[in-house]
Design a protein around this motif. Structure first.
Motif, PDB file in Angstrom:
ATOM      1  N   VAL A  27     -50.365 -65.930  -6.864  1.00  0.00           N
ATOM      2  CA  VAL A  27     -51.630 -65.804  -6.134  1.00  0.00           C
ATOM      3  C   VAL A  27     -51.646 -66.742  -4.931  1.00  0.00           C
ATOM      4  O   VAL A  27     -52.075 -66.378  -3.827  1.00  0.00           O
ATOM      5  CB  VAL A  27     -52.818 -66.099  -7.075  1.00  0.00           C
ATOM      6  CG1 VAL A  27     -54.128 -66.166  -6.291  1.00  0.00           C
ATOM      7  CG2 VAL A  27     -52.909 -65.035  -8.157  1.00  0.00           C
ATOM      8  N   TRP A  28     -51.150 -67.964  -5.117  1.00  0.00           N
ATOM      9  CA  TRP A  28     -51.118 -68.954  -4.039  1.00  0.00           C
ATOM     10  C   TRP A  28     -50.226 -68.479  -2.888  1.00  0.00           C
ATOM     11  O   TRP A  28     -50.611 -68.530  -1.714  1.00  0.00           O
ATOM     12  CB  TRP A  28     -50.640 -70.275  -4.609  1.00  0.00           C
ATOM     13  CG  TRP A  28     -50.053 -71.281  -3.661  1.00  0.00           C
ATOM     14  CD1 TRP A  28     -48.797 -71.774  -3.683  1.00  0.00           C
ATOM     15  CD2 TRP A  28     -50.707 -71.931  -2.567  1.00  0.00           C
ATOM     16  NE1 TRP A  28     -48.602 -72.683  -2.683  1.00  0.00           N
ATOM     17  CE2 TRP A  28     -49.779 -72.799  -1.963  1.00  0.00           C
ATOM     18  CE3 TRP A  28     -51.979 -71.853  -2.019  1.00  0.00           C
ATOM     19  CZ2 TRP A  28     -50.072 -73.587  -0.869  1.00  0.00           C
ATOM     20  CZ3 TRP A  28     -52.278 -72.650  -0.922  1.00  0.00           C
ATOM     21  CH2 TRP A  28     -51.341 -73.498  -0.358  1.00  0.00           C
ATOM     22  N   GLU A  29     -49.059 -67.992  -3.227  1.00  0.00           N
ATOM     23  CA  GLU A  29     -48.142 -67.534  -2.183  1.00  0.00           C
ATOM     24  C   GLU A  29     -48.688 -66.309  -1.459  1.00  0.00           C
ATOM     25  O   GLU A  29     -48.553 -66.178  -0.236  1.00  0.00           O
ATOM     26  CB  GLU A  29     -46.778 -67.230  -2.803  1.00  0.00           C
ATOM     27  CG  GLU A  29     -46.047 -68.482  -3.279  1.00  0.00           C
ATOM     28  CD  GLU A  29     -44.817 -68.166  -4.097  1.00  0.00           C
ATOM     29  OE1 GLU A  29     -44.577 -66.957  -4.348  1.00  0.00           O
ATOM     30  OE2 GLU A  29     -44.105 -69.105  -4.501  1.00  0.00           O
ATOM     31  N   ASN A  30     -49.340 -65.404  -2.211  1.00  0.00           N
ATOM     32  CA  ASN A  30     -49.937 -64.231  -1.574  1.00  0.00           C
ATOM     33  C   ASN A  30     -51.067 -64.630  -0.635  1.00  0.00           C
ATOM     34  O   ASN A  30     -51.242 -64.040   0.441  1.00  0.00           O
ATOM     35  CB  ASN A  30     -50.453 -63.251  -2.630  1.00  0.00           C
ATOM     36  CG  ASN A  30     -49.332 -62.586  -3.404  1.00  0.00           C
ATOM     37  OD1 ASN A  30     -48.186 -62.551  -2.946  1.00  0.00           O
ATOM     38  ND2 ASN A  30     -49.652 -62.051  -4.573  1.00  0.00           N
ATOM     39  N   GLU A  31     -51.845 -65.635  -1.051  1.00  0.00           N
ATOM     40  CA  GLU A  31     -52.952 -66.089  -0.208  1.00  0.00           C
ATOM     41  C   GLU A  31     -52.424 -66.757   1.059  1.00  0.00           C
ATOM     42  O   GLU A  31     -52.982 -66.581   2.155  1.00  0.00           O
ATOM     43  CB  GLU A  31     -53.839 -67.061  -0.992  1.00  0.00           C
ATOM     44  CG  GLU A  31     -55.077 -67.543  -0.247  1.00  0.00           C
ATOM     45  CD  GLU A  31     -56.032 -66.401   0.088  1.00  0.00           C
ATOM     46  OE1 GLU A  31     -56.797 -66.555   1.068  1.00  0.00           O
ATOM     47  OE2 GLU A  31     -56.013 -65.368  -0.611  1.00  0.00           O
ATOM     48  N   VAL A  32     -51.333 -67.530   0.920  1.00  0.00           N
ATOM     49  CA  VAL A  32     -50.718 -68.154   2.099  1.00  0.00           C
ATOM     50  C   VAL A  32     -50.260 -67.084   3.076  1.00  0.00           C
ATOM     51  O   VAL A  32     -50.494 -67.165   4.298  1.00  0.00           O
ATOM     52  CB  VAL A  32     -49.532 -69.048   1.671  1.00  0.00           C
ATOM     53  CG1 VAL A  32     -48.710 -69.470   2.891  1.00  0.00           C
ATOM     54  CG2 VAL A  32     -50.047 -70.285   0.940  1.00  0.00           C
ATOM     55  N   ALA A  33     -49.612 -66.034   2.546  1.00  0.00           N
ATOM     56  CA  ALA A  33     -49.139 -64.951   3.406  1.00  0.00           C
ATOM     57  C   ALA A  33     -50.300 -64.204   4.035  1.00  0.00           C
ATOM     58  O   ALA A  33     -50.259 -63.826   5.220  1.00  0.00           O
ATOM     59  CB  ALA A  33     -48.265 -64.000   2.591  1.00  0.00           C
ATOM     60  N   ALA A  34     -51.372 -63.984   3.262  1.00  0.00           N
ATOM     61  CA  ALA A  34     -52.524 -63.247   3.783  1.00  0.00           C
ATOM     62  C   ALA A  34     -53.214 -63.997   4.910  1.00  0.00           C
ATOM     63  O   ALA A  34     -53.793 -63.389   5.822  1.00  0.00           O
ATOM     64  CB  ALA A  34     -53.518 -62.974   2.649  1.00  0.00           C
ATOM     65  N   GLN A  35     -53.161 -65.315   4.873  1.00  0.00           N
ATOM     66  CA  GLN A  35     -53.788 -66.116   5.915  1.00  0.00           C
ATOM     67  C   GLN A  35     -52.883 -66.275   7.138  1.00  0.00           C
ATOM     68  O   GLN A  35     -53.282 -66.906   8.122  1.00  0.00           O
ATOM     69  CB  GLN A  35     -54.161 -67.497   5.356  1.00  0.00           C
ATOM     70  CG  GLN A  35     -55.205 -67.464   4.260  1.00  0.00           C
ATOM     71  CD  GLN A  35     -56.527 -66.875   4.730  1.00  0.00           C
ATOM     72  OE1 GLN A  35     -56.950 -67.093   5.874  1.00  0.00           O
ATOM     73  NE2 GLN A  35     -57.173 -66.094   3.861  1.00  0.00           N
ATOM     74  N   GLY A  36     -51.675 -65.722   7.052  1.00  0.00           N
ATOM     75  CA  GLY A  36     -50.760 -65.791   8.188  1.00  0.00           C
ATOM     76  C   GLY A  36     -50.204 -67.171   8.445  1.00  0.00           C
ATOM     77  O   GLY A  36     -49.832 -67.506   9.569  1.00  0.00           O
TER      78      GLY A  36
END
Length: 389
Positions: A27-36
Motif C-alpha cells: 500500500v505504501w509503495e502504491n501510494e508513493v507511485a500514485a503521488q508521483g
C-alpha cells in the motif's frame, strides 16, 4: 469464552485495512507511485528506503493490532472486559455487583448457667484452616447471657468481603480468644446476608445477556431472573423456575441455588418483597421465592496414602481430602471440585479422579456411596466419614 482474534482480523480485512507488514509495504509503495514521487534509491537493499518503510509501516501495524486486540473486543458484550464491559452493562441498566461482607448470627453456648455473662462486641470467631486459609467473623454488638440462659444468638460480620465466608453450618466453631466454659458455632441458615466477591466479567456478562430478554413488557423468566440475580450471592445460572402452577393458575416458584450455605429466611424475604411488595410482578402473577430444596446423603470414603508419609502428613492429607469432599457438596469454596447441581448426576468416580489430581500423596480412595441423581433439588451432606487406615 472463545478467542475471537481471527474474527476481528477478518472484520478489519473486510474493511480494506492491511493487517500484515507485506500488505502495508505494498500500500505504501502504491501510494508513493500514485503521488508521483520518484525515489532513485528505493532498492530493497537500500538502508534509507528500508528505514523509511519501517517508519511508515511499523506504527500502522501497532495501531492495527491495537484495533484488533484492544478496541474491537471491547465493543461486544461477549468479548469486552473491565470498564468497557461496565459501560455496555450500563447501557442496559445493569451495574456490576460489588464485594460484600457476610453477615449472620452465631450461637454461643455455656455450661455454667448461673449469673450473667457478657459476649463483648468485637469477639472473633474463626474456622479451622481450610486449604491454608482461616475465615474470621466478629460480633457486631455486645450481648449478655441472662441468669439461667444456656444459649445466646449474637450478630456477626465477616472481617473481610468475599463469598468464601459463606461457610456451611458448624465451620465457625473456634473462639480466637477462649472464653472459659463457652463454645460457639454457626447453625443452619445462619447467614442474614451472604458475602460476595466483586462480580466477575463472566457473571456480569450473563446478567447483561439476560437483560436483553428482560426488556419486554411481559413478566417472563428473564425479568424475574434479572430481579433475583441483582442480590448479592445470586447468579443468573443459579435461578430455577417451576411453572406447573403449584398453587393454581398464574402461580410459579423460583428456587435459588447458593454457591455455599443457605441464607436465613429473612434474606429470601427481601427478595420476595422486591417482587411482590414493590410491584415487580405481572397482573395476577404469584411468584414465590425459595431456597433450592435439599436432599441429605451419608457419604463415607476409605483412603490409602503413599507409604512414605509420616503421621502428621497423613492427618493433613485426611483433613484436606475431607474439606475437598465438603467443597463438592457446597460447604466451602476453597477447593474447586465438580459440585453438586440440580438436574444432574453427581459422579463419585469423577470426584475420586479430581482428588487424585489434587493430592499426589493419595494412593487410593474407595467411596462407599453410589452416584447421586438430583432433580429440582441440591444434594447436601447429612454425614461424612473419612478413614485413613
Amino acid at each position: 469464552m472463545n478467542d475471537h482474534h481471527a474474527d476481528f482480523a477478518r472484520l478489519v480485512k473486510e474493511a480494506g485495512i492491511p493487517t500484515t507488514e507485506a500488505e502495508l509495504k505494498t500500500v505504501w509503495e502504491n501510494e508513493v507511485a500514485a503521488q508521483g514521487v520518484a525515489f532513485s534509491n528505493n532498492s530493497e537493499y537500500s538502508p534509507w528506503w528500508r528505514i523509511v518503510s519501517a517508519l511508515v509501516t511499523m506504527p500502522v501495524l501497532w495501531l492495527v493490532d491495537l484495533l484488533m486486540t484492544g478496541v474491537l473486543p471491547q465493543m461486544f458484550v461477549k468479548t469486552a472486559s473491565g470498564s468497557a464491559l461496565d459501560l455496555l452493562a450500563w447501557g442496559v441498566a445493569v451495574e456490576r455487583k460489588q464485594a460484600a461482607k457476610a453477615r449472620g448470627r452465631v450461637q454461643f453456648t455455656r455450661g455454667d448457667l448461673s449469673g450473667q455473662l457478657e459476649i463483648r462486641a468485637g469477639t472473633v470467631i474463626q474456622s479451622a484452616s481450610i486449604n491454608g486459609r482461616i475465615y474470621r467473623l466478629h460480633t457486631t454488638q455486645a450481648r449478655r447471657f441472662s441468669d439461667g440462659e444456656a444459649t445466646l444468638l449474637v450478630d456477626v460480620e465477616a472481617v473481610d468481603t468475599g463469598s468464601g465466608y459463606n461457610l456451611a453450618a458448624g465451620y465457625y466453631a473456634v473462639l480466637q480468644t477462649p472464653i472459659p466454659g463457652v463454645t460457639v458455632t454457626n447453625l443452619d441458615n445462619w447467614l442474614l446476608h451472604p458475602g460476595a466477591d466483586r462480580e466477575t466479567d463472566d457473571a456480569l456478562r450473563l446478567r447483561v445477556r439476560n437483560q436483553f430478554s428482560a426488556v419486554n413488557q411481559w413478566h417472563t423468566d428473564a425479568v424475574y431472573t434479572a430481579i433475583i440475580a441483582g442480590f448479592d450471592g445470586v447468579s443468573v445460572d443459579n435461578v430455577f423456575f417451576e411453572h406447573e402452577a403449584p398453587r393454581g393458575p398464574g402461580t410459579a416458584n423460583a428456587f435459588i441455588l447458593f454457591e455455599t450455605g443457605t441464607p436465613d429466611a429473612a434474606f429470601l424475604a427481601r427478595i420476595q418483597a422486591r417482587i411482590s411488595d414493590e410491584g415487580n410482578h405481572g397482573h395476577g402473577d404469584d411468584l414465590q421465592v425459595f431456597a433450592m430444596p435439599e436432599t441429605l446423603h451419608d457419604v463415607s470414603a476409605d483412603l490409602w496414602a503413599v507409604s512414605h508419609l509420616d503421621a502428621a502428613a497423613r492427618e493433613q492429607l485426611k483433613q484436606a481430602v475431607t474439606q475437598f469432599i465438603r467443597a463438592a457438596f457446597r460447604e466451602n469454596q476453597d477447593y474447586q471440585p465438580t459440585r453438586t447441581f440440580p438436574f444432574s448426576r453427581f459422579s463419585f468416580s469423577r470426584l475420586a479422579q479430581e482428588l487424585h489430581t489434587a493430592f499426589p500423596a493419595l494412593a487410593s480412595i474407595d467411596f462407599k456411596t453410589s452416584d447421586i441423581t438430583s432433580q429440582m433439588d441440591i444434594p447436601r451432606l447429612k454425614s461424612l466419614t473419612v478413614t485413613l487406615p
